[in-house]
Design an enzyme around this catalytic site. Sequence first.
Site, short mmCIF file in Angstrom:
data_model
loop_
_atom_site.label_atom_id
_atom_site.label_comp_id
_atom_site.label_asym_id
_atom_site.label_seq_id
_atom_site.Cartn_x
_atom_site.Cartn_y
_atom_site.Cartn_z
CD GLU A 11 -2.48 -1.23 2.06
OE1 GLU A 11 -4.21 -1.35 2.51
OE2 GLU A 11 -1.94 -1.41 3.45
CG ASP A 197 -12.26 -7.47 0.14
OD1 ASP A 197 -10.80 -7.48 0.02
OD2 ASP A 197 -12.72 -7.95 0.49
N1 ADE Z 1 -9.12 -4.79 3.70
C1 ADE Z 1 -9.36 -5.31 2.50
N2 ADE Z 1 -10.14 -6.39 2.40
C2 ADE Z 1 -11.40 -6.24 3.46
C3 ADE Z 1 -11.83 -7.47 4.16
N3 ADE Z 1 -12.56 -8.04 3.65
N4 ADE Z 1 -12.04 -7.21 5.78
C4 ADE Z 1 -11.54 -6.25 5.99
N5 ADE Z 1 -10.40 -5.28 5.85
C5 ADE Z 1 -9.61 -5.83 4.38
#
Ligand code: ADE
Length: 231
Positions: A11, A197
Amino acid sequence: MVGLIGAMAVEVENLMAQVEGKQETRIGMDVFVSGRLFGQEAVLAVCGPGKVNAALCAQSMIQHFHPEWVLNLGVAGAGENGVSIGDMVIATAAVQHDCDTSPIGDPVGLVSKINLVELPCDAALREKLVRATGVLENVNVHEGIIATGDQFINKGEVRRRIHDQFGAKAVEMEGGAVAHACYMHGVPCGVLRSISDQADGHSDMDYLTFVKMSADHSVKVVEALLRGLAE
Ligand code: ADE
């Protein structure tokens, strides 16, 4: 000087590589990279995942470098169906979705001691971030609540509960902790996240597939932000 914190190397490493006149400062187990980045004095750190890592790193950064603001950047899971992989979310405020002293009469999400559910993000910084997202083509930009907790969310029902409770547009593991530390020190903060996601049953696979592409989106926005500040 401005402060930039990401949880994972992916990141922030691209930004760190572009720092001119780089200096490294070690405080405990955190390493701070400072120097000139796109025309600004900046300090950057990889805090590691989770709220305590993030809060400790933000506090050390604030006490040692006195940044005028601290931005937490990186990736997140979507908080609702209208937010998709690749989209950007900029926090109006952050919450800590795993704070729950409701059995003894508090609102869910209350952060005790500072007695807030919504940890404020700086409106002027947010406006600049929104403007900076103009560098990304065909990317949707959302402004709203970002929900933080010490969990990687990979179940639709957990995401739904967090969304229903807080109206979260994104879920992640550090923003609310950086905002907490900043609030306690009176330092303006921002949280900028790109969606990797959907925080559902596929989020483990989607995260691995899209983390790099998503992380690059937030890096590009930070570059545009800093270049814009230097104009
Ligand atoms: N960072 C990226 N995806 C995530 C998720 N599903 N839950 C928590 N932190 C995240």
